[in-house]
Design a protein around this motif. Sequence first.
Motif, short mmCIF file in Angstrom:
data_model
loop_
_atom_site.label_atom_id
_atom_site.label_comp_id
_atom_site.label_asym_id
_atom_site.label_seq_id
_atom_site.Cartn_x
_atom_site.Cartn_y
_atom_site.Cartn_z
N LEU A 163 4.61 49.95 91.94
CA LEU A 163 5.65 50.25 90.47
C LEU A 163 6.85 50.23 91.63
O LEU A 163 7.58 49.78 90.54
N ASP B 87 8.76 46.46 91.14
CA ASP B 87 8.55 46.36 89.86
C ASP B 87 9.83 46.72 89.41
O ASP B 87 11.36 46.25 88.70
N ALA C 45 12.98 44.98 90.86
CA ALA C 45 13.24 43.60 89.85
C ALA C 45 13.49 44.20 88.68
O ALA C 45 14.28 43.31 88.36
N VAL C 46 13.77 45.08 87.70
CA VAL C 46 14.36 45.45 86.37
C VAL C 46 15.54 45.96 86.47
O VAL C 46 16.48 45.61 86.08
N LEU D 85 10.00 41.26 83.91
CA LEU D 85 8.90 41.63 84.92
C LEU D 85 7.98 40.37 84.98
O LEU D 85 6.81 40.39 84.40
N SER E 42 8.31 37.84 87.29
CA SER E 42 7.84 37.88 89.06
C SER E 42 6.74 37.02 89.18
O SER E 42 5.27 38.02 88.18
N TYR F 169 6.74 38.24 94.67
CA TYR F 169 7.36 39.15 96.09
C TYR F 169 6.53 38.95 97.81
O TYR F 169 7.30 39.88 98.30
#
Length: 69
Positions: free
Chosen positions: A14, A17, A20-21, A28, A30, A35
């Motif tokens: 998490l 994620d 990334a955001v 999301l 990816s 990763y």
Amino acid sequence: MEGFCTVTSLTLFLRLDAHAVLVTDTRLESTISAYGLGVGRWIFTLAVLLLAAGSAALLIALVGHIVRR
């Protein structure tokens, strides 16, 4: 043991994620390889190893329970 590993690995996934955001302004979308090869690859590797350790601990506990029956 398996509960700790599962919760920790989910937290790490998490976090990836959220990074990334919030930081990269991407959606999301990816892939796993992004990763695994990106900046946070150590976090991804740690999360995968913890997930594997938790799964192994759960399997050992289940097999031990079945053998004792």
